[in-house]
Design a protein around this motif. Structure first.
Motif, PDB file in Angstrom:
ATOM      1  N   PHE A 322       9.169  40.730  23.229  1.00  0.00           N
ATOM      2  CA  PHE A 322       9.018  41.414  24.359  1.00  0.00           C
ATOM      3  C   PHE A 322       7.182  41.480  24.643  1.00  0.00           C
ATOM      4  O   PHE A 322       6.798  41.283  25.742  1.00  0.00           O
ATOM      5  CB  PHE A 322       9.334  42.930  24.237  1.00  0.00           C
ATOM      6  CG  PHE A 322       8.602  43.864  25.108  1.00  0.00           C
ATOM      7  CD1 PHE A 322       8.798  43.805  26.459  1.00  0.00           C
ATOM      8  CD2 PHE A 322       7.378  44.872  24.958  1.00  0.00           C
ATOM      9  CE1 PHE A 322       8.322  44.682  27.446  1.00  0.00           C
ATOM     10  CE2 PHE A 322       6.917  45.722  25.664  1.00  0.00           C
ATOM     11  CZ  PHE A 322       7.383  45.786  27.182  1.00  0.00           C
ATOM     12  N   LEU A 323       6.552  41.566  23.726  1.00  0.00           N
ATOM     13  CA  LEU A 323       5.051  41.584  23.780  1.00  0.00           C
ATOM     14  C   LEU A 323       4.664  40.035  24.286  1.00  0.00           C
ATOM     15  O   LEU A 323       3.793  40.106  25.082  1.00  0.00           O
ATOM     16  CB  LEU A 323       4.238  41.725  22.310  1.00  0.00           C
ATOM     17  CG  LEU A 323       4.672  43.216  21.927  1.00  0.00           C
ATOM     18  CD1 LEU A 323       4.071  43.207  20.456  1.00  0.00           C
ATOM     19  CD2 LEU A 323       4.003  44.266  22.698  1.00  0.00           C
ATOM     20  N   LEU A 324       5.384  39.233  23.724  1.00  0.00           N
ATOM     21  CA  LEU A 324       4.992  37.547  23.947  1.00  0.00           C
ATOM     22  C   LEU A 324       5.665  37.538  25.690  1.00  0.00           C
ATOM     23  O   LEU A 324       4.767  36.627  26.428  1.00  0.00           O
ATOM     24  CB  LEU A 324       5.764  36.768  23.373  1.00  0.00           C
ATOM     25  CG  LEU A 324       5.017  36.742  21.618  1.00  0.00           C
ATOM     26  CD1 LEU A 324       6.223  35.621  21.025  1.00  0.00           C
ATOM     27  CD2 LEU A 324       3.675  36.233  21.885  1.00  0.00           C
ATOM     28  N   ALA A 325       6.300  38.212  26.074  1.00  0.00           N
ATOM     29  CA  ALA A 325       7.134  37.987  27.348  1.00  0.00           C
ATOM     30  C   ALA A 325       6.228  38.700  28.508  1.00  0.00           C
ATOM     31  O   ALA A 325       6.841  38.822  29.598  1.00  0.00           O
ATOM     32  CB  ALA A 325       8.490  38.245  27.571  1.00  0.00           C
ATOM     33  N   ILE A 326       5.645  39.728  28.171  1.00  0.00           N
ATOM     34  CA  ILE A 326       4.868  40.812  28.991  1.00  0.00           C
ATOM     35  C   ILE A 326       4.131  40.002  30.228  1.00  0.00           C
ATOM     36  O   ILE A 326       4.394  40.426  31.619  1.00  0.00           O
ATOM     37  CB  ILE A 326       3.864  41.665  28.374  1.00  0.00           C
ATOM     38  CG1 ILE A 326       4.621  42.954  27.670  1.00  0.00           C
ATOM     39  CG2 ILE A 326       2.902  42.317  29.465  1.00  0.00           C
ATOM     40  CD1 ILE A 326       3.708  43.675  27.093  1.00  0.00           C
ATOM     41  N   PRO A 327       3.476  38.946  30.005  1.00  0.00           N
ATOM     42  CA  PRO A 327       2.734  38.124  31.086  1.00  0.00           C
ATOM     43  C   PRO A 327       3.750  37.525  32.190  1.00  0.00           C
ATOM     44  O   PRO A 327       3.434  37.276  33.158  1.00  0.00           O
ATOM     45  CB  PRO A 327       1.927  37.116  30.677  1.00  0.00           C
ATOM     46  CG  PRO A 327       1.714  37.738  28.878  1.00  0.00           C
ATOM     47  CD  PRO A 327       3.076  38.309  28.775  1.00  0.00           C
ATOM     48  N   PHE A 328       5.023  37.232  31.702  1.00  0.00           N
ATOM     49  CA  PHE A 328       5.991  36.570  32.434  1.00  0.00           C
ATOM     50  C   PHE A 328       6.820  37.553  32.979  1.00  0.00           C
ATOM     51  O   PHE A 328       7.840  37.155  34.170  1.00  0.00           O
ATOM     52  CB  PHE A 328       6.879  35.654  31.494  1.00  0.00           C
ATOM     53  CG  PHE A 328       5.956  34.756  30.895  1.00  0.00           C
ATOM     54  CD1 PHE A 328       5.010  33.724  31.591  1.00  0.00           C
ATOM     55  CD2 PHE A 328       5.651  34.801  29.621  1.00  0.00           C
ATOM     56  CE1 PHE A 328       4.298  32.965  30.773  1.00  0.00           C
ATOM     57  CE2 PHE A 328       4.589  33.989  28.840  1.00  0.00           C
ATOM     58  CZ  PHE A 328       4.202  33.021  29.590  1.00  0.00           C
ATOM     59  N   ILE A 329       6.999  38.863  32.633  1.00  0.00           N
ATOM     60  CA  ILE A 329       8.055  39.955  33.100  1.00  0.00           C
ATOM     61  C   ILE A 329       7.170  40.395  34.466  1.00  0.00           C
ATOM     62  O   ILE A 329       7.435  40.647  35.316  1.00  0.00           O
ATOM     63  CB  ILE A 329       7.827  41.158  32.278  1.00  0.00           C
ATOM     64  CG1 ILE A 329       8.649  40.626  31.048  1.00  0.00           C
ATOM     65  CG2 ILE A 329       8.561  42.519  32.951  1.00  0.00           C
ATOM     66  CD1 ILE A 329       9.095  41.513  30.067  1.00  0.00           C
ATOM     67  N   ASP A 330       5.575  40.700  34.291  1.00  0.00           N
ATOM     68  CA  ASP A 330       4.954  41.167  35.383  1.00  0.00           C
ATOM     69  C   ASP A 330       4.177  39.851  36.035  1.00  0.00           C
ATOM     70  O   ASP A 330       3.205  39.353  35.306  1.00  0.00           O
ATOM     71  CB  ASP A 330       3.943  42.144  35.035  1.00  0.00           C
ATOM     72  CG  ASP A 330       3.011  42.630  36.177  1.00  0.00           C
ATOM     73  OD1 ASP A 330       3.423  42.286  37.111  1.00  0.00           O
ATOM     74  OD2 ASP A 330       2.072  43.448  35.859  1.00  0.00           O
ATOM     75  N   ARG A 331       4.768  39.388  37.075  1.00  0.00           N
ATOM     76  CA  ARG A 331       4.074  38.167  37.686  1.00  0.00           C
ATOM     77  C   ARG A 331       3.158  38.422  38.846  1.00  0.00           C
ATOM     78  O   ARG A 331       2.959  37.509  39.557  1.00  0.00           O
ATOM     79  CB  ARG A 331       5.470  37.436  38.267  1.00  0.00           C
ATOM     80  CG  ARG A 331       6.487  36.774  37.243  1.00  0.00           C
ATOM     81  CD  ARG A 331       6.008  35.884  36.222  1.00  0.00           C
ATOM     82  NE  ARG A 331       5.374  34.728  36.840  1.00  0.00           N
ATOM     83  CZ  ARG A 331       4.802  33.713  36.115  1.00  0.00           C
ATOM     84  NH1 ARG A 331       4.333  34.397  34.712  1.00  0.00           N
ATOM     85  NH2 ARG A 331       4.349  32.571  36.630  1.00  0.00           N
ATOM     86  N   LYS A 332       2.543  39.266  39.059  1.00  0.00           N
ATOM     87  CA  LYS A 332       1.468  39.428  39.806  1.00  0.00           C
ATOM     88  C   LYS A 332       0.351  38.559  39.624  1.00  0.00           C
ATOM     89  O   LYS A 332      -0.145  38.223  38.660  1.00  0.00           O
ATOM     90  CB  LYS A 332       0.827  41.063  39.788  1.00  0.00           C
ATOM     91  CG  LYS A 332       0.110  41.460  40.945  1.00  0.00           C
ATOM     92  CD  LYS A 332      -0.543  42.604  40.845  1.00  0.00           C
ATOM     93  CE  LYS A 332      -1.147  43.274  42.025  1.00  0.00           C
ATOM     94  NZ  LYS A 332      -0.114  43.389  43.092  1.00  0.00           N
ATOM     95  N   ARG A 333      -0.204  38.166  40.906  1.00  0.00           N
ATOM     96  CA  ARG A 333      -1.059  36.774  40.863  1.00  0.00           C
ATOM     97  C   ARG A 333      -2.480  37.141  40.976  1.00  0.00           C
ATOM     98  O   ARG A 333      -2.533  38.413  41.449  1.00  0.00           O
ATOM     99  CB  ARG A 333      -0.511  36.011  41.991  1.00  0.00           C
ATOM    100  CG  ARG A 333       0.878  35.219  41.912  1.00  0.00           C
ATOM    101  CD  ARG A 333       1.058  34.422  42.966  1.00  0.00           C
ATOM    102  NE  ARG A 333       2.191  33.616  42.801  1.00  0.00           N
ATOM    103  CZ  ARG A 333       2.675  32.677  43.532  1.00  0.00           C
ATOM    104  NH1 ARG A 333       1.845  32.079  44.320  1.00  0.00           N
ATOM    105  NH2 ARG A 333       3.812  32.100  43.519  1.00  0.00           N
ATOM    106  N   ASP A 334      -3.299  36.367  40.380  1.00  0.00           N
ATOM    107  CA  ASP A 334      -4.613  36.583  40.473  1.00  0.00           C
ATOM    108  C   ASP A 334      -5.238  36.478  41.950  1.00  0.00           C
ATOM    109  O   ASP A 334      -4.637  35.765  42.627  1.00  0.00           O
ATOM    110  CB  ASP A 334      -5.273  35.375  39.772  1.00  0.00           C
ATOM    111  CG  ASP A 334      -6.883  35.446  39.515  1.00  0.00           C
ATOM    112  OD1 ASP A 334      -7.076  36.914  39.456  1.00  0.00           O
ATOM    113  OD2 ASP A 334      -7.650  34.496  39.244  1.00  0.00           O
ATOM    114  N   GLY A 335      -6.064  37.270  42.030  1.00  0.00           N
ATOM    115  CA  GLY A 335      -6.842  37.599  43.508  1.00  0.00           C
ATOM    116  C   GLY A 335      -6.096  38.620  44.163  1.00  0.00           C
ATOM    117  O   GLY A 335      -6.461  39.221  45.248  1.00  0.00           O
TER     118      GLY A 335
END
Length: 595
Positions: A322-335
């Motif tokens: 789960f910890l490793l997957a957090i950036p891929f669960i929340d896919r909000k983009r830069d900017g």
């Protein structure tokens, strides 16, 4: 009249030596540009205490490296020397107790700071694109920090570290494929020198080098993407309040690092760090891991038998995934507009660490209310205190053994305790009390009343020697002189005491005993004497011979009838010379722990 000449322009002052040196150094290294690049990093929205945890982690890691290297200069990673070297660091090396305390509590501080830093990064959304790689590296570094705690635990080679690490590796061995990893870590099927040296190599070489590389990469990626601003601040406000890292954020970081250092020093001074008795694979011990692994220990209580894998592999594996997957669960983009993490990230994160904290508290409470554990803990603390006292009294030999502790262990293992009382007030035991052996106080008390239960009262020698009939002052003089016969410089007496004692001796002791200094040293021992030969009385060789065979004529054999010999202390021909020496040294130390 000539026009006035204009005044000369003021000249620049000549640079000082320090300035010239700094200029020369910059020409050769370009350090000013490096410092400027490091210090001019913009901090959107201005300096904040929310950003201090990463720098505090770096500071604590450097502190761990410094204190670790300092301890490594005196540490010996072998099963014979590890405990003794840690004892030396703790009790004899200058400020070694402080260095070890800082290192011990620093490991806990790194765990706490990792969790605080990870929480701050999550709340600020600093895991989102393009920062995914940095978040993943941070998760790996958390596991590396936990690895430091696991491998460092064993290095003192004391009871606590030995048994706690064995529990951890046994859990590892119960997982699919874990048996091979366990064997590799242990260096074989059992714990021994290979285990200790491998854990040492992992702790001081592999993990530090690996973590350092990850730190360099982590900081490099952080500098590439910049500081993640507060998610609720508007872009215009952030731009208006942007400050350089130096000196604004640096001041916050330095203050917080000072607080961390102060807390670590306070813990080292006020609480300290324990060193339990040397590891004994044959003993029973209530093992517990350090606090940061207690949650896993408690979790395993709920999954037994076939369900063990759920507690050892499934749940921990899902947590790490789960910890490793957090950036891929929340896919909000830069900017896009920064916002708080969504519930699908924040809720599981809080449940994960909240659950680990709850399990830790449950484990602590369970131990605090368990009479059996508390009794075992009290016994372990008493053994640790006694071993430290024995090490201070008798030192540690070339084999890394606490000499007096080994003697005390032999005293128990060889059955001596079944005859000799262990306490001055004890009523049990058929033999004399051994506490205070070789001291003038014990000899004085013996002369005053040889038939006391502490001495001959429960033995076949009862009634064989009359109590001293002279004054207490003369008795004390004679006791001091008799004690000096051991040859121990610490028991030496002045010539006037020897002269007075010899006069007292000649007046009433020669009917039963050979005269010390004449019978054994100047001529052969007189076998007709009915009392023991007192040459070297209670010295190393005299005591050693007494333990080997007290029925020799030189000791008590001349005063015993045949039937009494059978009921007296038997010879111990099976004792090795090494065991005999260890027992003797323990006894000559006053039988500490038996008085």
């Amino acid at each position: 009249m000539e026009p006035a000449k204009p005044l000369p322009e003021p000249s620049e002052p000549a640079p000082g030596r320090l300035q010239r040196f700094a200029d020369a150094l910059d020409q050769r290294t370009g350090y000013r540009a490096l410092l400027a690049a490091a210090g001019n990093e913009p901090v959107p929205g201005g300096a904040r205490f929310a950003y201090v945890f990463g720098s505090a982690l770096l500071f604590t890691f450097v502190l761990q490296a410094v204190t670790g290297i300092t301890q490594a200069s005196a540490y010996a990673p072998t099963t014979t020397d590890a405990w003794g070297s840690v004892y030396y660091i703790q009790n004899q090396m200058t400020l070694g107790w402080l260095v070890r305390g800082l290192h011990h509590w620093g490991s806990s501080a790194m765990i706490v700071l990792c969790l605080m830093h990870m929480t701050q990064v999550l709340l600020y959304g600093a895991y989102r694109k393009p920062r995914e790689a940095n978040w993943l590296m941070g998760c790996v570094m958390l596991l590396l920090v936990l690895g430091f705690g696991l491998t460092g635990y064993l290095l003192p080679w004391d009871q606590k570290g030995y048994w706690a690490t064995q529990v951890a590796t046994s859990i590892m061995g119960g997982t699919p494929g874990g048996e091979f990893i366990q064997t590799v870590l242990q260096g074989g099927p059992e714990y021994g020198n290979q285990t200790l040296t491998r854990f040492y190599a992992i702790h001081v070489f592999i993990l530090p080098i690996t973590l350092t590389l990850f730190i360099v990469g982590h900081v490099g990626l952080f500098r590439r993407h910049g500081v993640t601003p507060h998610p609720k601040r508007a872009p215009a406000e952030l731009a208006r309040k942007t400050q350089p890292f130096w000196p604004y954020q640096m001041l916050y970081d330095t203050l917080f690092a000072g607080v961390v250092l102060a807390i670590l020093v306070a813990m080292a001074v006020l609480v300290g760090v324990s060193l339990e008795a040397p590891a004994d694979p044959a003993s029973g011990y209530e093992a517990r891991p350090e606090w940061y692994f207690l949650f896993l220990f408690q979790l395993l209580k709920y999954f037994e038998g076939p369900m063990t894998l759920v507690g050892t592999v499934v749940i921990p594996g899902l947590a790490v995934a789960f910890l490793l997957a957090i950036p891929f669960i929340d896919r909000k983009r830069d900017g896009e507009r920064w916002t708080r993490p969504p519930a699908k990230v924040l809720v599981p994160f809080l449940l994960l660490f909240g659950g680990a904290g709850a399990l830790t508290l449950v484990a602590m409470r369970s131990d605090a209310t368990d009479p059996a554990f508390l009794e075992a803990r009290a016994q372990a603390d008493a053994e640790a205190e006694q071993t430290a006292r024995l090490a201070q009294l008798g030192g540690i030999d070339a084999q890394g053994r606490v000499v007096l502790a080994q003697g005390a262990q032999l005293f128990a293992d060889k059955g001596c305790a079944s005859c000799h009382a262990q306490d001055a007030t004890a009523e049990d035991g058929a033999g004399p009390l051994l506490g205070g052996w070789g001291t003038a106080l014990r000899v004085d008390a013996f002369l005053a009343n040889p038939d006391h239960d502490r001495f001959f009262g429960k033995t076949v020698l009862k009634g064989g020697m009359e109590a001293w009939g002279g004054s207490a002052e003369d008795r004390a003089t004679l006791a001091r002189w008799l004690t000096s016969l051991s040859g121990d410089p610490g028991h030496a007496v002045p010539p006037e005491v020897t002269e007075a004692a010899r006069a007292l001796w000649d007046d009433g002791c020669t009917d039963c005993h050979n005269t010390p200094g004449v019978s054994h040293l100047a001529k052969a021992y007189d076998p007709t004497a009915i009392g023991p030969d007192l040459d070297g009385y209670m010295g190393f060789e005299w005591t050693r011979g007494l333990i080997r065979d007290a029925t020799q004529h030189r000791y008590y054999g001349g005063a015993l009838e045949a039937d009494q010999v059978e009921r007296s202390m038997p010879p111990f021909p099976d004792l090795t010379d090494d065991e005999l020496s260890l027992l003797t040294r323990w006894l000559l130390a006053g039988a500490p722990g038996a008085d």
